[in-house]
Design an enzyme around this catalytic site. Structure first.
Site, PDB file in Angstrom:
ATOM      1  CB  CYS A 379      27.685  25.751  70.386  1.00 54.17           C
ATOM      2  SG  CYS A 379      28.289  25.963  72.206  1.00 54.17           S
ATOM      3  CG  HIS A 505      27.411  30.625  70.257  1.00 52.32           C
ATOM      4  ND1 HIS A 505      26.298  29.779  69.820  1.00 52.32           N
ATOM      5  CD2 HIS A 505      27.766  29.928  71.389  1.00 52.32           C
ATOM      6  CE1 HIS A 505      25.860  28.925  70.902  1.00 52.32           C
ATOM      7  NE2 HIS A 505      27.011  29.216  71.959  1.00 52.32           N
ATOM      8  CD  GLU A 507      25.347  31.727  66.995  1.00 50.93           C
ATOM      9  OE1 GLU A 507      26.146  31.297  66.554  1.00 50.93           O
ATOM     10  OE2 GLU A 507      24.731  31.213  67.943  1.00 50.93           O
TER      11      GLU A 507
END
Ligand code: GLN
Length: 532
Positions: A379, A505, A507
């Site tokens: 990001c 993102h 994650e």
């Protein structure tokens, strides 16, 4: 009809209530039950999206674009279920719904009150979650600690849910700290007794007590709690300190917690799991090869601000036999200290907001690029890399993001038209899932092994397409594109051990049981380049 488990906290906060709830979720999922998990947060914000990471830690994002508490990250990683907006409820959300109904005239002239209107809205959010998810068991964690003024309506609502359902369909779990007197190993149960009483004064009787403490809780201590709190011995379990958080479900299982819960809820006939979770834990514990990853950001004093990034790095490490050591680097310290990356095998620049610390991040990208150190930008980490490339490879002096410098001569990163008119900060970022087409013959296409991915977003700014030609000339490959919106989602550099950055993102989608391909690729590249 769904069954309900409510998890409350006593004595102090921060004793791993979220992990306990997630672990119960895992254990039930291992018995082939469909689980939905949700968190109630007693604060007045509609969601944590507008809070400082220093206040709140990471903001976790669901696929449908809810900005939520970081405990949802634990829930998704432990249960491998994709949660929704229904999974994150705050006092702010509840009140704003009730007030909107009042303004519409939905209450037919009634005086609108905490009981029944607020409590009905809370109950509704539990029942709706059950209905929409089709879950066999809904697990709801109540944020905060019993005794807080703010959590009273939530406790009253779950008390009512208990009384309006069949006995045995609603289970209360209470998590407590059993402290020891400093300098001795003597454990004290008094705070637990008080917190139990506090819960009782709200009409809730704990069915299960989960204990955190320093050191082993003896049988005698458990017996005392069992006697004072009127909870059977088999329903008192210790959440011991473990090396790997994923061990907690196994710790509970060893003490028979899943058996107890299933019996209580009348679900004891459920099939047992294939043991893949415990096999995963064993495998993870064998990971030995140390690799050092620098995480460069501006909230590094608070590791919780990067919880999912950290966990995804660790999990990808374990899966590749590596024990990832994270070196937390405040990006402001990079600015005048080139030696800061000594001994570092890979660098990650995760998400962030605002101007502070960005010069250090841009230096970090340049350093990784020029010294062939694996770089993974997430990001802000992608926007930063593009600014570095514009400034240092294309010579565009003063290139920046309009978030950092609104008057930059080269707005490499800028707002799209639809963001320029936005007035409210809350809930107006580009949020949740968007498709990303993965270009042929690129590293990321190889890593994903598929043509298209759906990834979760949380940002306001975008790469400015006016600079696509120039950036491409600098040797950058746009390997992931949102074709509908014509936006750059992933960039990579060809002749580099690993230089990949993405606008989304990843994650939030990484699981211990299914490590995200970009984290996996980053760790593999880091291991490789370390060993060279
Ligand atoms: N600040 C950047 C933006 O709003 C990046 C956000 C992030 O890293 N999550 O676009």
């Amino acid at each position: 009809m769904a069954k309900f488990i409510f998890v409350t906290g006593g004595v102090v906060s921060g004793i791993g209530k979220g992990i306990s709830a997630a672990s119960i979720g895992r254990l039930l999922k291992d018995r082939n039950l469909k689980i939905f998990m949700q968190k109630f947060d007693p604060y007045l914000n509609i969601d944590p999206g507008t809070m400082s990471p220093f206040q709140h830690g990471e903001v976790f994002v669901t696929y449908d674009g809810a900005e939520t508490d970081l405990d949802l990250g634990h829930y998704e990683r432990f249960t491998d279920e994709e949660l929704t907006k229904r999974a994150s409820i705050t006092t702010g959300k509840i009140y704003s719904r009730v007030i909107a109904k009042e303004r519409r005239g939905d209450y037919n002239g009634a005086t609108v009150q905490v009981i029944p209107h607020i409590t009905d809205e809370i109950k509704n959010s539990v029942y709706k979650a059950a209905e929409e998810s089709g879950a066999d068991v809904v697990i709801t964690e109540i944020g905060g600690t019993v005794g807080d003024i703010e959590s009273l309506p939530f406790l009253e609502a779950i008390r009512q849910i208990h009384s309006e359902n069949k006995p045995g369909d609603v289970l209360f779990v209470h998590t407590v700290l059993v402290p020891n007197i400093p300098g001795t190993s003597e454990l004290k149960t008094k705070p637990t007794q008080h917190s139990y009483k506090e819960l009782m004064s709200n009409g809730i009787k704990a069915d299960v007590i989960i204990i955190r403490s320093n050191g082993e809780v003896s049988q005698a201590v458990k017996e005392k709690i069992s006697l004072f709190c009127d909870v059977p011995m088999e329903a008192i379990v210790q959440s011991s300190n473990v090396d790997l958080i994923y061990e907690v479900p196994l710790v509970f299982h060893k003490q028979g917690l899943d058996e107890f819960i299933l019996k209580y809820l009348g679900l004891e006939d459920q099939e047992k799991s294939d043991g893949h979770w415990s096999k995963m834990v064993e495998r993870f514990k064998k990971a030995k090869e140390e690799i050092n990853i620098a995480l460069v950001g501006k909230y590094t004093e608070l590791h919780d601000a990067y919880l999912s990034v950290t966990q995804a790095l660790l999990d990808a490490g374990y899966e590749n036999g590596a024990d990832v050591k994270i070196k937390w680097i405040d990006s402001e310290c990079v600015e005048n200290n080139p030696k800061i990356f000594k001994g570092i095998d890979g660098i990650i620049v995760p998400g962030g907001f605002g101007q502070r610390g960005t010069e250090g991040m841009i230096k970090t990208s340049k350093y990784a690029r020029e010294n062939n150190i694996p770089y993974f930008g997430i990001c802000y980490g992608m926007q930063i890399a593009l600014i570095d490339i514009a400034r240092n490879k294309l010579g565009l002096k003063g290139a920046s993001s309009t978030e950092i410098n609104p008057d930059t001569p080269y707005p490499i990163i800028d707002l799209l038209e639809n963001q320029r008119t936005v007035k409210n900060l809350g809930g107006t970022l580009r949020l949740g899932n968007y498709p990303c087409s993965l270009e042929e013959n690129t590293l990321v296409r190889k890593l994903y092994g598929q043509e298209k991915a759906y990834e979760r977003h949380r940002h306001r700014y975008e790469f400015n397409n006016d600079f696509r030609g120039a950036i491409r000339k600098a040797g950058i490959i746009f390997s992931g594109i949102n074709e509908d919106l014509d936006l750059v989602e992933i960039i990579e550099i060809k002749d580099h051990p690993f230089f990949v950055a993405c606008q989304f993102h990843p994650e939030f989608k990484s699981r211990p049981t299914k490590v995200h391909p970009l984290f996996d690729g980053f760790i593999k590249a880091t291991k490789n380049s370390k060993n060279k």
